[in-house]
Motif scaffolding. Structure first.
Motif, PDB file in Angstrom:
ATOM      1  N   SER A  85       0.835  -1.210   0.000  1.00 41.97           N
ATOM      2  CA  SER A  85       0.000   0.000   0.000  1.00 41.97           C
ATOM      3  C   SER A  85       0.865   1.254   0.000  1.00 41.97           C
ATOM      4  CB  SER A  85      -0.917   0.012   1.229  1.00 41.97           C
ATOM      5  OG  SER A  85      -0.159   0.154   2.413  1.00 41.97           O
ATOM      6  N   ASP A 120      -4.693   5.673  -4.170  1.00 44.25           N
ATOM      7  CA  ASP A 120      -6.024   6.281  -4.065  1.00 44.25           C
ATOM      8  C   ASP A 120      -7.057   5.485  -4.873  1.00 44.25           C
ATOM      9  OD1 ASP A 120      -5.163   8.284  -2.381  1.00 44.25           O
ATOM     10  OD2 ASP A 120      -4.716   9.678  -4.019  1.00 44.25           O
ATOM     11  N   LYS A 139      -7.926   2.338  -2.880  1.00 44.02           N
ATOM     12  CA  LYS A 139      -8.889   2.614  -1.800  1.00 44.02           C
ATOM     13  C   LYS A 139     -10.295   2.817  -2.357  1.00 44.02           C
ATOM     14  CE  LYS A 139      -5.445   4.801   1.221  1.00 44.02           C
ATOM     15  NZ  LYS A 139      -4.973   6.086   1.793  1.00 44.02           N
ATOM     16  N   ARG A 140     -10.392   3.514  -3.483  1.00 40.46           N
ATOM     17  CA  ARG A 140     -11.708   3.763  -4.073  1.00 40.46           C
ATOM     18  C   ARG A 140     -12.358   2.460  -4.515  1.00 40.46           C
ATOM     19  NH1 ARG A 140     -13.853   2.520  -8.858  1.00 40.46           N
ATOM     20  NH2 ARG A 140     -12.035   3.305  -9.985  1.00 40.46           N
ATOM     21  N   PHE A 148      -2.775  -1.188   6.466  1.00 34.09           N
ATOM     22  CA  PHE A 148      -3.769  -1.000   5.408  1.00 34.09           C
ATOM     23  C   PHE A 148      -4.730  -2.190   5.351  1.00 34.09           C
ATOM     24  CE2 PHE A 148      -5.372  -1.440   1.110  1.00 34.09           C
ATOM     25  CZ  PHE A 148      -5.736  -0.147   0.767  1.00 34.09           C
ATOM     26  N   ASN A 171      -7.532  -2.826   8.052  1.00 32.80           N
ATOM     27  CA  ASN A 171      -8.654  -1.883   8.081  1.00 32.80           C
ATOM     28  C   ASN A 171      -9.900  -2.596   8.628  1.00 32.80           C
ATOM     29  OD1 ASN A 171     -11.109  -0.620   7.064  1.00 32.80           O
ATOM     30  ND2 ASN A 171      -9.797   0.670   5.805  1.00 32.80           N
TER      31      ASN A 171
END
Length: 585
Positions: free
Chosen positions: A428, A443, A446-447, A481, A484
């Motif tokens: 990550s 990014d 994550k999206r 990461f 989560n």
């Protein structure tokens, strides 16, 4: 002409592998009607895991203990033999209890009991512990449902040849002789193909080849699969392999195997067989240029003859391919793209026909797309086709973190039956991702994962620990990461870290200095080696990376139960589907 295709141990027992059904379908399409395919991995597991076989092994282990304990035996004073004796005693004490449990454990995994997590975990544990006890007969060798382990290196031809004749430690030598060999010789094939797609299959596969060749030199034995495709240059220099194997088919095998069968039935001009490595009076020959199949001319895979009811799952999860090769091909650490010469897609309408035919023929709605990564456009076309036909299908597959994998695409995929995606995250940390040449942005990662959570699609993340120059801080960043809480709390989430290993022919080996490497070295004695040792200029050393890897594993195990999602991706697909609603098959 009689053709026999074999898939040797060890491989995951949840579902069949795609290589033999693809070859079988092509041969039958082209007039080779007398072809049989056998998954020896699942056949042997089914034989071993019975009360009868457990009791037979129990008696053999007792006999071995009596031999070790005979008066005047020198074994009493040899430290290694004492350790073996203790393992055998433990097996004798344990096997009787397991003998009564193994068949109920198999039946649980093949029935609705599979979906009771406690019973599932108990059954997997019983099977693996029982196999461990049985393999005590061959100590220090051992086996589980997924793997086998011997003290012989599969990267050294010298050690492999030692293993092939070692009746004391080669688990498969006696298993083949007792349970498999007679049926092969009785069929009396003209051509026998062995698929070796994993290093765990090298010794079992070559052991089988030698046993057959010793008894019938008239059978042409050819070996195919990704392992030896990566070893083309090595094969040319290990002439001993051709004393037990007549040829190797590298890269893709449909046309190669068909042409080989034709030549064996005719002029025997092996120069005309694409992708073939063989030996003649002038030495070892490699037939180039290598041939790549047109996926749109290949038939739907044919699983007839494989014992689908023996796999350890209550429903068949069938593998299919939407493409061959990798469309990206740039990751610095990866050599998977070498399995195929170039990237090719199967037309969506043909793929949809594959899914429909297989679903109806084998009474299953479950499919696993085995591509390195399915392109987004292909995902879109598959989803639209399934929805248009209103098929009740549940599927999963590997994909990349592409920006084109939008919320809209994911929603269509979910509607069409996609229940899990497999991603190669690797890290990550953007610096490491850039160094790996992954071509992805954190990014975007994550999206996409956030959109998966919103649409109900589960995901699996592969992570690499110890890529050259990676620091402890960067590795811990990746750990944080994947820990989560939204991921951990989502149904079906799984994550599998691996320790970085420098693989043969991966792009990083072409320019080590650009990746912070001081040197790379081929391990001595490994004439069939698939990797390298290396020294780093900065970041974690290989030893430090290994310690970090074990730390990451321990942290993940605290938060994430490995069963069933990490243990088996295909088992996980069944669990995800069952949690939501059952399908009518």
């Amino acid at each position: 002409m009689k053709v026999l295709l074999l898939f040797p141990p060890s491989w995951h027992p949840s579902q069949p592998y795609l290589s033999l059904p693809s070859l079988t379908a092509f041969l039958r399409q082209n007039g080779v009607s007398d072809v049989i395919q056998r998954d020896l991995n699942i056949e042997l597991l089914d034989i071993l895991l019975t009360e009868k076989t457990c009791r037979e092994f129990y008696q053999k282990i007792l006999d071995k203990l009596k031999y070790l304990d005979r008066p005047g035996s020198p074994c009493r004073d040899i430290p290694g033999e004492q350790e073996k004796r203790q393992v055998l005693i433990h097996a004798v004490e344990t096997i009787p209890a397991f003998a009564k449990k193994v068949e109920p454990a198999k039946n649980t995994l093949r029935s609705e009991g599979f979906y009771d997590l406690k019973r599932y975990m108990e059954s997997v544990s019983i099977i693996n512990e029982a196999l461990g006890m049985l393999s005590a007969l061959y100590y220090p060798s051992s086996m589980t449902a997924l793997n086998n382990d011997m003290r012989y290196s599969v990267y050294s031809s010298r050690e492999i040849f030692q293993a092939l004749d070692d009746e004391e430690e080669n688990i498969f030598l006696n298993l083949y002789q007792d349970y498999i060999l007679a049926s092969i010789l009785e069929f009396s094939p003209k051509v026998l193909g062995i698929s070796v797609t994993s290093t765990s299959q090298i010794i079992p596969g070559l052991t089988l080849a030698k046993l057959i060749k010793d008894r019938d030199k008239g059978i042409h034995i050819t070996i195919g699969g990704s392992v030896f495709t990566k070893l083309i240059e090595n094969i040319k220099n290990v002439h001993g392999l051709f004393s037990i194997v007549d040829s190797f088919i590298v890269f893709e095998g449909e046309h190669a195997l068909l042409e080989l069968i034709g030549q064996l039935d005719g002029k025997r001009d092996f120069r005309k067989v694409p992708n073939l490595i063989y030996r003649d009076s002038n030495g070892v020959r490699v037939n180039e240029p290598f041939f790549a199949e047109d996926l749109n001319r290949l038939p739907t895979p044919d699983f007839d003859g494989l014992p689908l009811k023996l796999y350890y799952a209550p429903a068949s999860i069938l593998p299919v391919q939407t493409s061959r090769g990798c469309y990206y091909r740039k990751c610095a650490f990866c050599n998977l793209h070498l399995d195929h010469r170039n990237f090719r897609l199967r037309r969506p309408e043909l793929l949809l026909e594959d899914i429909h035919v297989l679903s109806q023929k084998y009474h299953t709605p479950y499919f696993f797309f085995t591509d390195e990564s399915v392109p987004v456009n292909q995902l879109r076309e598959i989803s639209q086709g399934i929805l248009k036909n209103q098929w009740e299908i549940r599927w999963m597959g590997g994909v990349r973190f592409e920006n084109a994998l939008s919320r809209d695409v994911l929603e269509k995929m979910y509607e069409s039956g996609c229940r899990k995606l497999v991603f190669g995250l690797e890290s990550s940390n953007q610096r490491i991702l850039d160094l790996m040449k992954k071509g992805i942005n954190v990014d975007v990662v994550k999206r996409i994962l956030g959109d998966c959570l919103k649409t109900g699609i589960s995901f699996h993340l592969y992570v690499i620990i110890g890529f050259p120059t990676e620091t402890e801080k960067e590795a811990l960043e990746t750990l944080d990461f994947v820990l989560n809480k939204d991921y951990l709390n989502s149904p079906g989430f799984s994550c599998l870290p691996s320790l970085y290993g420098m693989e043969k022919d991966s792009p990083i080996t072409q320019n080590p200095a650009a990746h912070g490497l001081r040197s790379i070295m081929a391990p001595s004695g490994e004439d069939l080696g698939l990797g390298y040792f290396y020294e780093v200029e900065q970041g974690m050393s290989p030893e430090e990376a290994e310690r970090m890897y074990h730390y990451v594993i321990s942290r993940l195990s605290e938060k994430l139960c490995p069963f069933p999602y990490n243990y088996s991706l295909s088992d996980g697909l069944l669990y995800i589907t069952h949690r939501r609603h059952a399908l009518p098959f």
